[in-house]
Design a protein around this motif. Structure first.
Motif, PDB file in Angstrom:
ATOM      1  N   LEU A   1       0.474   2.986  -5.564  1.00  0.00           N
ATOM      2  CA  LEU A   1       1.934   3.256  -4.937  1.00  0.00           C
ATOM      3  C   LEU A   1       2.800   3.341  -6.374  1.00  0.00           C
ATOM      4  CD1 LEU A   1       3.951   3.646  -2.821  1.00  0.00           C
ATOM      5  CD2 LEU A   1       4.312   1.106  -2.668  1.00  0.00           C
TER       6      LEU A   1
ATOM      7  N   ARG B   1      -2.966   9.454  -3.240  1.00  0.00           N
ATOM      8  CA  ARG B   1      -4.173   9.047  -2.655  1.00  0.00           C
ATOM      9  C   ARG B   1      -5.516   9.860  -2.954  1.00  0.00           C
ATOM     10  NH1 ARG B   1      -1.786   5.310  -1.716  1.00  0.00           N
ATOM     11  NH2 ARG B   1      -0.907   4.215   0.283  1.00  0.00           N
TER      12      ARG B   1
ATOM     13  N   ALA C   1       3.344   7.582  -3.014  1.00  0.00           N
ATOM     14  CA  ALA C   1       1.737   7.045  -2.651  1.00  0.00           C
ATOM     15  C   ALA C   1       0.953   8.148  -3.190  1.00  0.00           C
ATOM     16  CB  ALA C   1       1.967   6.757  -1.442  1.00  0.00           C
TER      17      ALA C   1
ATOM     18  N   SER D   1       0.859  -1.106   0.187  1.00  0.00           N
ATOM     19  CA  SER D   1       0.040  -0.049   0.004  1.00  0.00           C
ATOM     20  C   SER D   1       1.030   1.299   0.157  1.00  0.00           C
ATOM     21  CB  SER D   1      -0.979  -0.214   1.431  1.00  0.00           C
ATOM     22  OG  SER D   1      -0.400  -0.027   2.453  1.00  0.00           O
ATOM     23  N   ARG D   2       1.860   1.137   0.787  1.00  0.00           N
ATOM     24  CA  ARG D   2       2.824   2.346   0.819  1.00  0.00           C
ATOM     25  C   ARG D   2       4.040   1.670   1.684  1.00  0.00           C
ATOM     26  NH1 ARG D   2       0.952   7.021   5.109  1.00  0.00           N
ATOM     27  NH2 ARG D   2       0.345   5.513   6.552  1.00  0.00           N
TER      28      ARG D   2
END
Length: 461
Positions: free
Chosen positions: A248, A406, A404, A6-7
């Motif tokens: 990512l 978002r 990352a 995810s990161r």
């Protein structure tokens, strides 16, 4: 670290000593990974502080070098087993145990155990005496033998034992591993004179090692693209990152040198497919991905990779997907992969997908061998508002940065100064660590350059 993350949030400068889990909270992969990296950083920093930049225990000192001159076979190096530490990273040259096979009725079993390694049999270098002599063969004397240490990500494609077969082949794989790999390699061209001392050799080697470090840096930001559709049902009107999903991004240098290029992936380059065979430009895969997001499409840029490709630091032109036969799992590419890549099942070949496309707009340049030209000193569009800035300096193939992105705040997670300006950062990887082992002058004339330490424990009086 080309895993499905995810990161990656570990930052040594924050001085965190532990991740503390709270009750009733969501458990995230990024926090587990941060704790693992905190542990590694702590133990390796302590080891480097106590040992120094490199050294090994006197009672188990590994990587001793003996030169074997050329005869019927090419010149060789014998490498002793044992342990050594480079920048705090423990490196073990132990030979894996070789079991005794069940004996045949007619022939007794023989123990195939091997005592130590050689230049040609070492596990992570993939050197080959049948290859071009200028590539793999040891150079003329004298030369310096050194240790190269690299930590690489290993998934179930490289080591099938990682995968739990009880889960079946249709379910996603689970975790991946970090593996310390090592190579003993020759180095020539050091300016040390005819009769250098050991200290002069170590100093010249350290100067060479410093020159291998990339000096280029990158910054990332988001900038709302012009002529953006402000439909709030898709993306918030004030969002600068316009992508529909959290991502990512991996920005990776494809080719270094005077005219560097780069490639990028939305999924941290984790979209990979096992390869069962390569026939010219046609690659047969073991699967075609779990869903439409993680599969292949015509026009995708890909590369065929295996263990040897990664270990040697090979850089080949990226290839484009021309056609896909979903029933037979066959993919036709725009060219033929390197002759030595993907042909041996023992080297775990796989195909990796990248997501970049040819740049558009003012000042855009055509792709070079399938990768994007790395232009320093200006913001370069990636996609959906994400932009990157490269500085001048040196870049090496494999340098990468993770960004990352978002959707909730329509931005990227990137360090900024107090005025909100994105900071230039060194590559997150790939990092190589080096230590000198021996100055090989010929025959039995080998000057040992290793450092050693004595274990601190002593018998009680």
């Amino acid at each position: 670290m080309q895993a499905d993350l995810s990161r990656l949030i570990f930052r040594p400068e924050k001085r965190f000593s532990a991740v503390v889990t709270q009750q009733g909270r969501v458990r995230l992969d990024s926090e587990d990974n941060e704790q693992a990296l905190i542990n590694l950083h702590t133990t390796r920093t302590l080891a480097a502080d106590l040992i120094g930049r490199h050294g090994g225990p006197s009672d188990a000192l590994g990587f001793g070098i003996t030169y074997v001159p050329k005869g019927k076979d090419p010149a060789d190096l014998r490498i002793t087993t044992g342990r050594y530490y480079v920048d705090g990273i423990g490196v073990d040259a132990a030979v894996p145990p070789v079991g005794v096979p069940v004996p045949d009725e007619d022939e007794p079993a023989t123990d195939a155990a091997v005592d130590g390694w050689t230049y040609w049999t070492q596990p992570d270098a993939y050197v080959d005496p049948l290859r071009d002599k200028e590539i793999d063969h040891l150079p003329d004397l004298p030369f310096l033998a050194y240790l190269k240490v690299t930590e690489r990500l290993v998934t179930h494609l490289q080591d099938p034992e990682i995968r739990e077969t009880a889960l079946g082949t249709t379910l996603p794989d689970t975790s991946a591993r970090l593996k310390v790999t090592w190579q003993v390699l020759p180095l020539t061209g050091l300016t040390v004179g005819e009769r250098p001392t050991k200290d002069q050799l170590r100093a010249a080697f350290d100067e060479w090692a410093r020159g291998t470090v990339s000096t280029g840096k990158l910054a990332a930001r988001t900038e709302k693209p012009a002529k953006t559709d402000d439909n709030p049902c898709l993306t918030a009107p004030d969002s600068r990152y316009r992508g529909p999903e959290n991502q990512l991004y991996r920005i990776e240098v494809h080719r270094g040198g005077d005219k560097p290029t780069f490639k990028w992936s939305r999924e941290n380059a984790s979209v990979t497919f096992g390869v069962s065979s390569v026939d010219e430009a046609v690659v047969t895969l073991t699967d075609l991905g779990r869903d439409a997001k993680l599969d292949l499409d015509i026009g995708d840029w890909v590369e065929v990779v295996d263990d040897a490709y990664d270990a040697r630091g090979v850089t080949s032109p990226l290839l484009q997907v021309v056609d896909i036969d979903t029933e037979r799992l066959r993919v036709e590419l725009s060219g033929t992969p390197d002759a030595e890549v993907g042909r041996l099942a023992a080297r775990h070949p796989f195909l990796r997908r990248w997501d970049h496309r040819a740049p558009t707009g003012r000042g855009a340049k055509e792709l070079v061998d399938g990768a994007v030209s790395l232009t320093a000193g200006g913001w370069l569009d990636v996609e959906d508002g994400l932009q990157v800035w490269f500085t001048g300096g040196t870049y090496h193939a494999g340098d990468y940065w993770l960004v990352a992105a978002r959707t909730l705040n329509g931005d990227v997670e990137w360090p900024r100064d107090t005025r909100g300006r994105p900071l230039l950062r060194e590559p997150h990887g790939l990092r190589h660590h080096y230590a000198p082992l021996a100055w090989v002058r010929g025959g039995e004339s080998v000057d040992d350059l290793r450092m050693e330490f004595t274990p601190a424990a002593r018998p009680r009086p």
